[in-house]
Design a protein around this motif. Structure first.
Motif, PDB file in Angstrom:
ATOM      1  N   VAL A  37     -50.148  -9.657 -34.637  1.00 22.30           N
ATOM      2  CA  VAL A  37     -50.868 -10.125 -33.280  1.00 22.30           C
ATOM      3  C   VAL A  37     -52.021  -9.018 -33.140  1.00 22.30           C
ATOM      4  N   THR A  38     -51.830  -7.855 -33.273  1.00 25.60           N
ATOM      5  CA  THR A  38     -52.865  -6.908 -32.948  1.00 25.60           C
ATOM      6  C   THR A  38     -53.885  -6.514 -34.189  1.00 25.60           C
ATOM      7  N   LEU A  39     -53.581  -6.526 -35.289  1.00 32.18           N
ATOM      8  CA  LEU A  39     -54.231  -6.257 -36.724  1.00 32.18           C
ATOM      9  C   LEU A  39     -55.668  -7.152 -36.593  1.00 32.18           C
ATOM     10  N   PRO A  40     -55.300  -8.510 -36.398  1.00 29.79           N
ATOM     11  CA  PRO A  40     -56.704  -9.088 -36.282  1.00 29.79           C
ATOM     12  C   PRO A  40     -57.486  -8.714 -35.340  1.00 29.79           C
ATOM     13  N   ALA A  41     -57.188  -8.374 -34.127  1.00 35.76           N
ATOM     14  CA  ALA A  41     -58.089  -7.849 -33.022  1.00 35.76           C
ATOM     15  C   ALA A  41     -58.760  -6.772 -33.559  1.00 35.76           C
ATOM     16  N   LEU A  42     -57.958  -6.036 -34.089  1.00 39.90           N
ATOM     17  CA  LEU A  42     -58.356  -4.499 -34.501  1.00 39.90           C
ATOM     18  C   LEU A  42     -59.593  -4.560 -35.502  1.00 39.90           C
TER      19      LEU A  42
END
Length: 322
Positions: A37-42
């Motif tokens: 969930v978070t890695l793509p946004a990062l």
């Protein structure tokens, strides 16, 4: 707020060991869920500089974990931040801290029901793109199952977490090792990914740091279990420090793997499916499905720790007649 006496008041002392504390910290961070969930946004925010953001945000996070460990040694309390802020600064600020924990964990538990249900259906090979009702219903069943486990106490929850988190970590470590052993298709490894040369007008460190801080959220559940951890003052908070270091290693390895194997542009084009793309790049055929299984296990484990943190905070606030 009256200081609690001992580790009683309805909590079972010595229910958890140091190993259990580490498991709870890792499960609280939800490594596979966070990677999905978070890695793509990062990556969308900072490009190939993801490892740098994770590294420089991990340093203060370890400091916070050490501070929590020290506070836990001075005063093991199921309320953790609620109790410590209230006694050191002001009772009203402690009250706000307690409710901030309860609200944030409640929002997470509600919002993670849909991903848990979607991951379950994806493992079964069913298409969920047209409806949210069935995934939400299955996610709600997962939540009720987790709530039932938590009702039996910290000891049973720790056993369940060990199985779920252990399986999740085995999958992630296997994929991490396999990813490091493969030749890069998108880029060659560069130490500059840990520096500041890739930040500019398009990719800012601050934007990535806000996302990375969320990625590390969850390890502090170990502080809420201080009264139930074996060794009391000596054992409190140990798991949080180790947990932060472990998830930092996992997040960094997977971020580097994305840079090398599929590239940041592939993540930006399809952020929702990047884990499947990465899994297939590491292990063609079954890789993507196994990573989805890891995400499902991670979501269930994080539901468990979120429910534990909310209930322990509410218990401490009730014990203090707040």
């Amino acid at each position: 707020m009256s200081k609690h006496v001992g580790a009683g008041g309805g909590l079972r002392a010595d229910a958890l060991g140091r190993f259990d504390s580490v498991v709870m910290a890792v499960a609280g961070c939800g490594p596979a869920y966070t990677i999905a969930v978070t890695l793509p946004a990062l990556i969308a925010a900072v490009g190939v500089a993801g490892p740098a953001v994770l590294l420089y945000c991990a340093i203060p996070m370890v400091g916070i974990a050490l501070a929590f460990r020290h506070l836990g040694r001075l005063d093991p309390n199921a309320g953790a931040a609620y109790a410590w802020v209230g006694r050191s600064l002001h009772p009203f600020l402690g009250f706000l801290s307690g409710w901030a924990v309860v609200v944030s964990t409640t929002v997470f538990m509600a919002s993670s029901a849909l991903p848990a249900g979607s991951a379950t259906l994806a493992l079964l090979g069913l298409d969920t793109s047209g409806s949210t009702l069935l995934p939400t219903a299955i996610g709600a069943l997962w939540f009720l199952l987790v709530a039932g486990v938590v009702m039996f106490g910290a000891r049973i929850s720790a056993h369940a977490q060990t199985l779920i988190t252990g399986a999740q970590l085995v999958l992630l470590v296997v994929f991490a090792v396999a990813a490091m052993a493969k030749d890069g298709n998108a880029a060659d490894f560069s130490l500059s990914w840990f520096g500041f040369s890739h930040f500019g007008s398009e990719h800012t460190f601050v934007g990535g740091a806000l996302i990375a801080v969320f990625a590390y959220w969850g390890w502090d559940v170990t502080s809420n279990l201080g009264e139930e951890t074996r060794g009391g003052r000596r054992g409190s908070g140990f798991g949080g420090v180790i947990g932060v270091l472990m998830v930092f290693a996992l997040f960094t390895v997977f971020t580097i793997s994305v840079n090398i194997l599929i590239g940041t542009d592939a993540v930006r084009r399809a952020p929702g499916d990047f884990l499947t793309v990465l899994g297939d790049a590491i292990w063609p055929g079954w890789g993507g499905r196994l990573l989805v299984l890891a995400v499902l296990l991670s979501t269930v484990a994080t539901l468990n720790t979120s429910l534990i943190q909310a209930t322990r905070t509410l218990f401490a606030m009730g014990r203090d007649h707040t």
